[in-house]
Design a protein around this motif. Structure first.
Motif, short mmCIF file in Angstrom:
data_model
loop_
_atom_site.label_atom_id
_atom_site.label_comp_id
_atom_site.label_asym_id
_atom_site.label_seq_id
_atom_site.Cartn_x
_atom_site.Cartn_y
_atom_site.Cartn_z
N VAL A 46 -15.86 -6.79 5.37
CA VAL A 46 -14.76 -7.71 5.08
C VAL A 46 -13.47 -6.89 4.99
O VAL A 46 -13.41 -5.86 4.32
CB VAL A 46 -15.01 -8.47 3.77
CG1 VAL A 46 -13.80 -9.32 3.40
CG2 VAL A 46 -16.26 -9.34 3.91
N LEU A 47 -12.43 -7.36 5.68
CA LEU A 47 -11.20 -6.58 5.79
C LEU A 47 -10.24 -6.75 4.62
O LEU A 47 -9.35 -5.91 4.42
CB LEU A 47 -10.47 -6.95 7.09
CG LEU A 47 -11.05 -6.30 8.35
CD1 LEU A 47 -10.45 -6.92 9.59
CD2 LEU A 47 -10.82 -4.81 8.33
N ASP A 48 -10.42 -7.78 3.84
CA ASP A 48 -9.48 -8.01 2.73
C ASP A 48 -9.41 -6.83 1.75
O ASP A 48 -8.32 -6.45 1.34
CB ASP A 48 -9.85 -9.30 2.00
CG ASP A 48 -8.80 -9.69 0.97
OD1 ASP A 48 -7.61 -9.71 1.32
OD2 ASP A 48 -9.17 -9.97 -0.18
N GLU A 58 -3.60 -14.90 -0.01
CA GLU A 58 -5.06 -14.90 -0.07
C GLU A 58 -5.61 -16.19 0.52
O GLU A 58 -5.06 -17.26 0.27
CB GLU A 58 -5.54 -14.73 -1.52
CG GLU A 58 -5.22 -13.38 -2.13
CD GLU A 58 -5.85 -13.19 -3.50
OE1 GLU A 58 -6.62 -14.08 -3.91
OE2 GLU A 58 -5.57 -12.17 -4.15
N ASP A 59 -6.69 -16.06 1.28
CA ASP A 59 -7.27 -17.22 1.94
C ASP A 59 -8.74 -17.38 1.57
O ASP A 59 -9.35 -16.50 0.97
CB ASP A 59 -7.11 -17.09 3.46
CG ASP A 59 -5.65 -17.14 3.89
OD1 ASP A 59 -4.89 -17.94 3.32
OD2 ASP A 59 -5.27 -16.35 4.78
N THR A 60 -9.31 -18.52 1.97
CA THR A 60 -10.68 -18.84 1.56
C THR A 60 -11.73 -18.20 2.45
O THR A 60 -12.85 -17.94 2.01
CB THR A 60 -10.89 -20.36 1.58
OG1 THR A 60 -10.54 -20.87 2.89
CG2 THR A 60 -10.01 -21.04 0.54
N MET A 259 -1.88 -10.31 9.90
CA MET A 259 -1.15 -11.57 10.10
C MET A 259 -1.54 -12.62 9.06
O MET A 259 -0.70 -13.36 8.56
CB MET A 259 -1.41 -12.11 11.50
CG MET A 259 -0.70 -11.38 12.62
SD MET A 259 -0.83 -12.28 14.18
CE MET A 259 0.08 -13.79 13.78
N ASP A 260 -2.83 -12.65 8.75
CA ASP A 260 -3.33 -13.63 7.78
C ASP A 260 -2.70 -13.43 6.41
O ASP A 260 -2.40 -14.39 5.70
CB ASP A 260 -4.85 -13.53 7.70
CG ASP A 260 -5.48 -14.78 7.08
OD1 ASP A 260 -4.92 -15.88 7.26
OD2 ASP A 260 -6.52 -14.64 6.42
N ASP A 266 -3.62 -20.37 6.47
CA ASP A 266 -4.94 -19.73 6.41
C ASP A 266 -5.50 -19.67 7.83
O ASP A 266 -6.01 -20.66 8.35
CB ASP A 266 -5.86 -20.54 5.49
CG ASP A 266 -7.24 -19.91 5.35
OD1 ASP A 266 -7.49 -18.88 6.00
OD2 ASP A 266 -8.07 -20.45 4.59
N LEU A 267 -5.40 -18.50 8.46
CA LEU A 267 -5.90 -18.37 9.83
C LEU A 267 -7.41 -18.52 9.91
O LEU A 267 -7.95 -18.93 10.94
CB LEU A 267 -5.49 -17.01 10.41
CG LEU A 267 -4.00 -16.74 10.60
CD1 LEU A 267 -3.80 -15.35 11.22
CD2 LEU A 267 -3.36 -17.80 11.48
#
Length: 347
Positions: A46-48, A58-60, A259-260, A266-267
Motif C-alpha cells: 500500500v502506497l499511502d 485521505e481516501d477510502t 495525485m490522489d 477520491d481517485l
C-alpha cells in the motif's frame, strides 16, 4: 597414549567417512552459486504509508505497488523454480551487465528507482496544476558495456556534466548530443567522480553485434541506462520512503498516489488498486519485467483492479496469469497516465 588417540581418531573418520562425505556434498549442493537468478512473486505494498504529501487528502481506497523478489540461484532453488509455475530462472547476464558486480547492480536499481520517483512527482504535480521546480545536475553512469570505450575510463557512479565542454545536465540532452556521433569520432566528457572533477577523452566505437537493435544506434561509448541527477522542490512537500526497493517499475502507481493525495477527489473510489509500469515526463507508461509474478502478488493482497502496460506484451501476459490463477481481479490496459485516469473517472 598418543598412539591410542591417533588410533581412535582414525577409527572415527573411518566409521563416519560416508556421513562426512554426505555433509560435504550437501553443503556444496546447497550453497554453490549458479550463474542464474531466481525471480518469484514479491508483495503488493500500500502506497499511502510510503508516500506522504504535506496536508494530503485521505481516501477510502488504496493504490499499491507490486514487486518481484530476485535472488541468486543455488542447485535446490534452481530445481524448485523449474518445477514452479511462477518462479522463473533467468541467466545472470540478463539481470546484470557483463562484469557488473552485485553492488553496481543494486546501485543502478536504486538510482533508477530515484529517477522513477522524480518523474512521478513532476508528472503528478503538473497534472494536478501544482507548483514544482526542477533542477538538473548531470547524468549518472549506472551501467557500462564490456569491451566498449567507457569500460576503461568511466566507473559506475560517475556523473557526466559536459560533452565537448558543452553542459549536459539531462539524460535526453546527453543522448541527443551523442546520437550524431559516428565510429571513430572523439568525445571529451567532463565528469564528477565523488568530489573530483575530471576530463575524460573517449572514442566512439561500434557496438558488438549482440548489443545492436534494429532501430537503435550502431556505435557509442558503452554507457547503459544513464539516469539524471535531479532535485525537485514542490509545494506542498512530498516524502517518498521506498527503503531498498529498486527499479523504475512503480512509476505509474507513484504518480497516481501523489495525485490522489494532492487533489480533493477520491481517485480510488474505495477500491484496492494495484499496478505497474514506468512513467516518463511525457506521461507514457512503459513496460516492465515479471508482470505475471506481480499479478500473483496483487491477487494475494486482495487487489480488485490491476493497471498493466500495453507495450511489450505486458497486458497479454497479465491476462494470461490472471486467468491461470483464477483471479477475479480486473486487468486494465494502459499506455499513458490519461488511460488510467480515464478509467478511474468511470468507477
Amino acid at each position: 597414549m598418543t598412539t591410542e588417540k591417533t588410533t581412535k581418531r582414525k577409527n572415527f573418520f573411518s566409521q563416519n567417512k560416508f556421513i562426512i562425505l554426505f555433509l560435504l556434498v550437501f553443503a556444496f549442493i546447497a550453497f554453490y552459486p549458479l550463474p542464474y537468478y531466481i525471480t518469484s512473486p514479491g508483495d503488493a505494498r500500500v502506497l499511502d504509508p510510503i508516500i506522504s504529501v504535506e496536508g494530503g487528502d485521505e481516501d477510502t481506497g488504496v493504490f499499491m505497488l507490486t514487486t518481484v523478489s530476485v535472488g541468486t540461484a543455488n542447485i535446490p532453488q534452481y530445481i524448485w523454480a523449474k518445477l514452479s509455475d511462477y518462479r522463473e530462472v533467468i541467466p545472470a547476464d540478463q539481470i546484470r551487465g557483463e562484469d557488473e558486480t552485485d553492488e553496481e547492480y543494486n546501485q543502478r536499481q536504486l538510482q533508477m528507482m530515484e529517477d522513477s520517483q522524480h518523474a512521478a512527482t513532476i508528472v503528478a504535480f503538473q497534472e494536478a496544476g501544482k507548483k514544482v521546480d526542477i533542477e538538473y545536475h548531470g547524468v549518472y553512469v549506472t551501467g557500462i558495456m564490456s569491451g566498449m570505450p567507457a569500460e576503461k575510463k568511466l566507473k559506475v557512479g560517475d556523473k557526466i556534466i559536459a560533452v565537448d565542454r558543452n553542459p549536459v545536465m539531462e539524460t535526453k540532452k546527453l543522448l541527443d548530443t551523442l546520437a550524431p556521433k559516428k565510429a571513430g569520432d572523439s568525445v571529451d566528457l567532463t565528469i564528477l567522480r565523488g568530489d573530483k572533477k575530471m576530463n575524460v577523452n573517449l572514442n566512439i566505437e561500434e557496438f558488438p553485434k549482440k548489443y545492436i537493435q534494429d532501430q537503435g544506434p550502431k556505435a557509442g561509448l558503452g554507457i547503459t541506462s544513464p539516469v539524471a541527477d535531479v532535485s525537485i522542490v514542490t509545494d506542498p512537500k512530498v516524502k517518498i520512503d521506498t527503503s531498498q526497493i529498486g527499479g523504475p517499475s512503480a512509476g505509474l502507481m507513484f504518480t497516481l498516489e501523489i495525485m490522489d493525495q494532492l487533489t480533493p477527489e477520491d481517485l480510488t473510489h474505495g477500491k484496492k488498486i494495484a499496478g505497474t509500469g514506468t512513467m516518463d515526463l511525457q506521461k507514457n507508461v512503459g513496460p516492465i519485467g515479471g508482470i505475471q509474478q506481480k499479478i500473483v502478488a496483487a491477487d494475494e493482497a486482495g487487489a480488485e483492479i490491476f493497471f498493466a502496460p500495453v507495450d511489450g506484451e505486458n497486458y497479454s501476459d497479465a491476462v494470461k496469469a490472471q486467468k491461470d490463477i483464477g483471479s477475479k481481479m480486473k486487468i486494465v490496459p494502459v499506455k499513458t497516465l490519461n488511460d488510467a485516469l480515464d478509467y478511474l473517472k468511470k468507477l
